[in-house]
Design an enzyme around this catalytic site. Structure first.
Site, PDB file in Angstrom:
ATOM      1  N   ARG A 160       9.450   5.871  -3.577  1.00  0.00           N
ATOM      2  CA  ARG A 160       9.724   6.791  -4.688  1.00  0.00           C
ATOM      3  C   ARG A 160      11.184   7.212  -4.718  1.00  0.00           C
ATOM      4  NH1 ARG A 160       5.250  10.050  -2.536  1.00  0.00           N
ATOM      5  NH2 ARG A 160       3.332   9.220  -3.447  1.00  0.00           N
TER       6      ARG A 160
ATOM      7  N   ARG B 259       0.823  -1.215   0.000  1.00  0.00           N
ATOM      8  CA  ARG B 259       0.000   0.000   0.000  1.00  0.00           C
ATOM      9  C   ARG B 259       0.852   1.259   0.000  1.00  0.00           C
ATOM     10  NH1 ARG B 259      -5.202   0.068   2.525  1.00  0.00           N
ATOM     11  NH2 ARG B 259      -4.630   1.843   3.817  1.00  0.00           N
TER      12      ARG B 259
ATOM     13  N   ASP C 261     -10.633   1.214   1.629  1.00  0.00           N
ATOM     14  CA  ASP C 261     -10.501   2.650   1.876  1.00  0.00           C
ATOM     15  C   ASP C 261     -11.854   3.301   1.604  1.00  0.00           C
ATOM     16  OD1 ASP C 261      -7.918   3.112   2.778  1.00  0.00           O
ATOM     17  OD2 ASP C 261      -7.079   2.971   0.757  1.00  0.00           O
TER      18      ASP C 261
ATOM     19  N   GLU D 287      -2.621   6.553  19.425  1.00  0.00           N
ATOM     20  CA  GLU D 287      -3.323   5.344  18.981  1.00  0.00           C
ATOM     21  C   GLU D 287      -2.597   4.098  19.457  1.00  0.00           C
ATOM     22  OE1 GLU D 287      -4.117   5.335  14.785  1.00  0.00           O
ATOM     23  OE2 GLU D 287      -5.064   7.322  14.865  1.00  0.00           O
TER      24      GLU D 287
ATOM     25  N   ARG E 208      -8.282  -6.181  14.034  1.00  0.00           N
ATOM     26  CA  ARG E 208      -7.454  -5.396  14.939  1.00  0.00           C
ATOM     27  C   ARG E 208      -8.331  -4.256  15.422  1.00  0.00           C
ATOM     28  NH1 ARG E 208      -3.606  -7.195  17.518  1.00  0.00           N
ATOM     29  NH2 ARG E 208      -2.413  -5.254  17.555  1.00  0.00           N
TER      30      ARG E 208
ATOM     31  N   ARG F 210       0.990   5.745  16.706  1.00  0.00           N
ATOM     32  CA  ARG F 210       1.192   7.092  16.170  1.00  0.00           C
ATOM     33  C   ARG F 210       0.448   8.119  17.012  1.00  0.00           C
ATOM     34  NH1 ARG F 210      -2.370   6.686  10.540  1.00  0.00           N
ATOM     35  NH2 ARG F 210      -4.334   6.255  11.580  1.00  0.00           N
TER      36      ARG F 210
ATOM     37  N   TYR G  28     -10.525  -4.850   3.747  1.00  0.00           N
ATOM     38  CA  TYR G  28      -9.734  -3.672   4.090  1.00  0.00           C
ATOM     39  C   TYR G  28     -10.001  -2.583   3.027  1.00  0.00           C
ATOM     40  CZ  TYR G  28      -5.250  -1.631   5.835  1.00  0.00           C
ATOM     41  OH  TYR G  28      -4.270  -0.851   6.403  1.00  0.00           O
TER      42      TYR G  28
HETATM   43  P1  FAD Z   1     -18.297   1.690   9.005  1.00  0.00           P
HETATM   44  O1  FAD Z   1     -17.864   3.084   8.918  1.00  0.00           O
HETATM   45  O2  FAD Z   1     -17.646   0.798  10.000  1.00  0.00           O
HETATM   46  O3  FAD Z   1     -19.877   1.694   9.268  1.00  0.00           O
HETATM   47  C1  FAD Z   1     -20.594   0.587   9.731  1.00  0.00           C
HETATM   48  C2  FAD Z   1     -21.664   1.095  10.679  1.00  0.00           C
HETATM   49  O4  FAD Z   1     -22.529   0.008  11.020  1.00  0.00           O
HETATM   50  C3  FAD Z   1     -21.114   1.644  11.996  1.00  0.00           C
HETATM   51  O5  FAD Z   1     -21.574   2.940  12.212  1.00  0.00           O
HETATM   52  C4  FAD Z   1     -21.643   0.661  13.043  1.00  0.00           C
HETATM   53  O6  FAD Z   1     -21.956   1.296  14.276  1.00  0.00           O
HETATM   54  C5  FAD Z   1     -22.895   0.147  12.368  1.00  0.00           C
HETATM   55  N1  FAD Z   1     -23.304  -1.165  12.862  1.00  0.00           N
HETATM   56  C6  FAD Z   1     -22.562  -2.287  12.960  1.00  0.00           C
HETATM   57  N2  FAD Z   1     -23.281  -3.277  13.491  1.00  0.00           N
HETATM   58  C7  FAD Z   1     -24.508  -2.766  13.736  1.00  0.00           C
HETATM   59  C8  FAD Z   1     -25.691  -3.320  14.291  1.00  0.00           C
HETATM   60  N3  FAD Z   1     -25.767  -4.577  14.717  1.00  0.00           N
HETATM   61  N4  FAD Z   1     -26.780  -2.517  14.394  1.00  0.00           N
HETATM   62  C9  FAD Z   1     -26.736  -1.218  13.979  1.00  0.00           C
HETATM   63  N5  FAD Z   1     -25.649  -0.657  13.445  1.00  0.00           N
HETATM   64  C10 FAD Z   1     -24.538  -1.431  13.325  1.00  0.00           C
HETATM   65  N6  FAD Z   1      -9.930   5.100   4.565  1.00  0.00           N
HETATM   66  C11 FAD Z   1      -9.400   6.068   3.781  1.00  0.00           C
HETATM   67  O7  FAD Z   1      -9.776   6.183   2.609  1.00  0.00           O
HETATM   68  N7  FAD Z   1      -8.471   6.952   4.270  1.00  0.00           N
HETATM   69  C12 FAD Z   1      -8.024   6.891   5.552  1.00  0.00           C
HETATM   70  O8  FAD Z   1      -7.187   7.698   5.965  1.00  0.00           O
HETATM   71  C13 FAD Z   1      -8.549   5.863   6.404  1.00  0.00           C
HETATM   72  N8  FAD Z   1      -8.142   5.764   7.687  1.00  0.00           N
HETATM   73  C14 FAD Z   1      -8.678   4.790   8.483  1.00  0.00           C
HETATM   74  C15 FAD Z   1      -8.276   4.730   9.814  1.00  0.00           C
HETATM   75  C16 FAD Z   1      -8.808   3.761  10.665  1.00  0.00           C
HETATM   76  C17 FAD Z   1      -8.382   3.688  12.105  1.00  0.00           C
HETATM   77  C18 FAD Z   1      -9.752   2.833  10.150  1.00  0.00           C
HETATM   78  C19 FAD Z   1     -10.331   1.770  11.031  1.00  0.00           C
HETATM   79  C20 FAD Z   1     -10.168   2.896   8.835  1.00  0.00           C
HETATM   80  C21 FAD Z   1      -9.642   3.877   7.981  1.00  0.00           C
HETATM   81  N9  FAD Z   1     -10.082   4.001   6.661  1.00  0.00           N
HETATM   82  C22 FAD Z   1      -9.525   4.970   5.859  1.00  0.00           C
HETATM   83  C23 FAD Z   1     -11.143   3.133   6.109  1.00  0.00           C
HETATM   84  C24 FAD Z   1     -12.561   3.744   6.281  1.00  0.00           C
HETATM   85  O9  FAD Z   1     -12.825   3.958   7.644  1.00  0.00           O
HETATM   86  C25 FAD Z   1     -13.606   2.786   5.699  1.00  0.00           C
HETATM   87  O10 FAD Z   1     -13.366   2.529   4.349  1.00  0.00           O
HETATM   88  C26 FAD Z   1     -15.062   3.272   5.795  1.00  0.00           C
HETATM   89  O11 FAD Z   1     -15.319   3.992   6.962  1.00  0.00           O
HETATM   90  C27 FAD Z   1     -15.979   2.076   5.722  1.00  0.00           C
HETATM   91  O12 FAD Z   1     -17.328   2.444   5.758  1.00  0.00           O
HETATM   92  P2  FAD Z   1     -18.433   1.354   6.089  1.00  0.00           P
HETATM   93  O13 FAD Z   1     -19.747   2.013   5.926  1.00  0.00           O
HETATM   94  O14 FAD Z   1     -18.186   0.117   5.332  1.00  0.00           O
HETATM   95  O15 FAD Z   1     -18.159   0.931   7.614  1.00  0.00           O
HETATM   96  N1  UDP Z   2       3.852   0.995   7.810  1.00  0.00           N
HETATM   97  C1  UDP Z   2       5.076   0.936   8.422  1.00  0.00           C
HETATM   98  N2  UDP Z   2       5.594   2.082   8.964  1.00  0.00           N
HETATM   99  C2  UDP Z   2       4.950   3.262   8.905  1.00  0.00           C
HETATM  100  C3  UDP Z   2       3.700   3.316   8.257  1.00  0.00           C
HETATM  101  C4  UDP Z   2       3.174   2.161   7.721  1.00  0.00           C
HETATM  102  O1  UDP Z   2       5.682  -0.119   8.508  1.00  0.00           O
HETATM  103  O2  UDP Z   2       5.483   4.255   9.418  1.00  0.00           O
HETATM  104  C5  UDP Z   2       3.311  -0.283   7.261  1.00  0.00           C
HETATM  105  C6  UDP Z   2       2.387  -0.996   8.259  1.00  0.00           C
HETATM  106  O3  UDP Z   2       2.599  -2.387   8.080  1.00  0.00           O
HETATM  107  C7  UDP Z   2       1.008  -0.636   7.803  1.00  0.00           C
HETATM  108  C8  UDP Z   2       1.209  -0.590   6.298  1.00  0.00           C
HETATM  109  O4  UDP Z   2       2.515  -0.048   6.128  1.00  0.00           O
HETATM  110  O5  UDP Z   2       0.065  -1.611   8.187  1.00  0.00           O
HETATM  111  C9  UDP Z   2       0.178   0.249   5.584  1.00  0.00           C
HETATM  112  O6  UDP Z   2       0.221   1.546   6.119  1.00  0.00           O
HETATM  113  P1  UDP Z   2      -0.989   2.520   6.013  1.00  0.00           P
HETATM  114  O7  UDP Z   2      -0.587   3.819   6.569  1.00  0.00           O
HETATM  115  O8  UDP Z   2      -1.527   2.448   4.646  1.00  0.00           O
HETATM  116  O9  UDP Z   2      -2.006   1.841   7.012  1.00  0.00           O
HETATM  117  P2  UDP Z   2      -3.449   2.272   7.459  1.00  0.00           P
HETATM  118  O10 UDP Z   2      -3.286   2.786   8.853  1.00  0.00           O
HETATM  119  O11 UDP Z   2      -3.982   3.282   6.500  1.00  0.00           O
HETATM  120  O12 UDP Z   2      -4.196   0.981   7.393  1.00  0.00           O
END
Ligand code: FAD
Ligand code: UDP
Length: 370
Positions: free
Chosen positions: A174, A170, A354, A304, A247, A278, A352
């Protein structure tokens, strides 16, 4: 009463709800949380939009997705450039000429490429079989040891030798001086926060919060012809075939009486000993471009801590390894046989995803379904 009951007000649920409503369907959105927007939820505290379930940066190469989100929000021009802190040494991310210069003193792209090649040869890797081998063959042993190994093991709770190679693919590598973390045509943060964007998506749509579908299933099912379920697929089946692994992340938020804590939105602590992965300083996502600007005297940070998910925790990252992949396929077989229920999103499809991929998937699903 309703054509669709949509379980989950995250991006998948909100996009489907919008599309269905615009197609003339009557929908009800429920969420067990007290707020809409799922994991992209932001809350305004001290004038700063805090990303309550983890930092989210919108980035995409899909023009139709970019056009779609821009109907509901204006995006600022934030570019993600995290800094890695390895025991007090600071490095640029993703891995680029600034990183290589700081690590090895190399100045030209040829020198950097030669150094990586040398370390890859020394490690004797031809076909990378796991994350460790993949990382070394991409950036060499020094960067693996200082910037990848500790961070990855903290984040995933498993040694890099037991993780799939694709996770590290991911990250861009560069041979240019470019600290932009993403290879994306479009990138930014919605001005006014993600919650406002999702609120706009759900404009005019009935939403019930604090409502757990699985606890009131029969009663809620009776309300609609069809159900779109975006919660965890294994929970839907009461874990009868086993538990899919996730996780989880614990966020420790702090309001500090200073305008600037770390000078950047994200600093990764890449050693194995620091317990957090982080620190996010939320105000820097807004870049001085938001309504309030950055003249705020306080700042909000989140440490986190990554942990193994256990029942009761929020599931954050699906662990897409072989074992979980097989179990998911078994659940999917059950799901495919359902007449009334469709599964979607990160938890429903155990993927997984985005944000842009989840929106794309919801739009495609809506097109087929509607
Ligand atoms: P969710 O946002 O998880 O929505 C599911 C919803 O269903 C929740 O609100 C939950 O409460 C509800 N639900 C579950 N079970 C029930 C139930 N039984 N009854 C009622 N409601 C329920 N993507 C990016 O593009 N850029 C980023 O920088 C990025 N950073 C991330 C950082 C973290 C820590 C995480 C975890 C993810 C990140 N993502 C990022 C991914 C992004 O969060 C997801 O792609 C997106 O939010 C998924 O949307 P969703 O609707 O599938 O799920
Ligand atoms: N990663 C790493 N060092 C860093 C940042 C990321 O080794 O400083 C690795 C780590 O394994 C991570 C993966 O690169 O799970 C993908 O990183 P990304 O930031 O895309 O993860 P996200 O938090 O968005 O899932």
């Amino acid at each position: 009463m309703y054509d669709y009951l949509i379980v989950g007000s995250g991006l998948f649920g909100a996009v489907f709800a919008r599309q269905a409503t615009d197609a003339g369907k009557k929908v009800l959105v429920i969420d067990k949380r007290p707020n809409i927007a799922g994991n992209v939820y932001t809350e305004k505290i001290e004038g700063i939009h805090v990303h309550k379930y983890g930092a989210h940066i919108f980035h995409t190469n899909m023009e139709h997705v970019w056009n779609y989100v821009n109907k509901f929000a204006t995006f600022n021009r934030f570019t993600n450039s995290p800094v890695a802190n390895y025991k007090g040494e600071l490095y640029s991310l993703p891995f680029n000429m600034y990183t290589f210069n700081k690590m090895w003193g190399v100045v030209t792209p040829e020198e950097a490429a030669a150094k990586i090649e040398e370390q890859k040869k020394e490690a004797g890797i031809t076909e990378p079989k796991n994350l460790e081998e993949q990382a070394i063959s991409l950036v060499g042993t020094d960067i693996y040891e200082k910037l990848i190994k500790g961070y990855t093991q903290k984040q995933w709770g498993r040694p890099c030798t037991e993780l799939p190679a694709f996770i590290i693919k991911r990250l861009p590598v560069r041979l240019t001086f470019d600290n932009n973390y993403f290879n994306a045509l479009y990138q930014g943060i919605p001005v006014g926060g993600y919650t406002k964007m999702v609120e706009n998506m759900l404009d005019g749509i009935e939403v019930r919060l604090n409502t757990d579908y699985l606890e009131n299933k029969a009663e809620l099912d009776a309300l609609a012809d069809k159900v779109i379920y975006t919660g965890p697929i294994d929970a839907y089946y009461d874990f009868k075939l086993g538990t899919l692994e996730y996780r989880s992340v614990r966020f420790e938020n702090e309001i500090l009486d200073k305008p600037n804590f770390q000078g950047n939105a994200a600093v990764n602590y890449t050693d194995a000993e620091t317990p957090w992965t982080r620190i996010i300083e939320h105000k820097w996502f807004e870049f001085g471009k938001d309504d309030e600007g950055n003249d705020i005297p306080k700042t909000i940070i989140s440490r986190e801590y990554s942990s193994e998910w256990k029942p009761g925790d929020e599931p954050y990252y699906p662990v897409n390894d072989e074992k979980n992949g097989k179990l998911y396929e078994q659940y999917k077989e059950l799901a495919d046989k359902e007449e009334k229920v469709r599964f979607g999103g990160r938890l429903g499809e155990y993927k997984y995803y985005d944000m842009d991929a989840v929106i794309d998937s919801a739009l495609k699903f809506a097109e087929k379904e509607l």
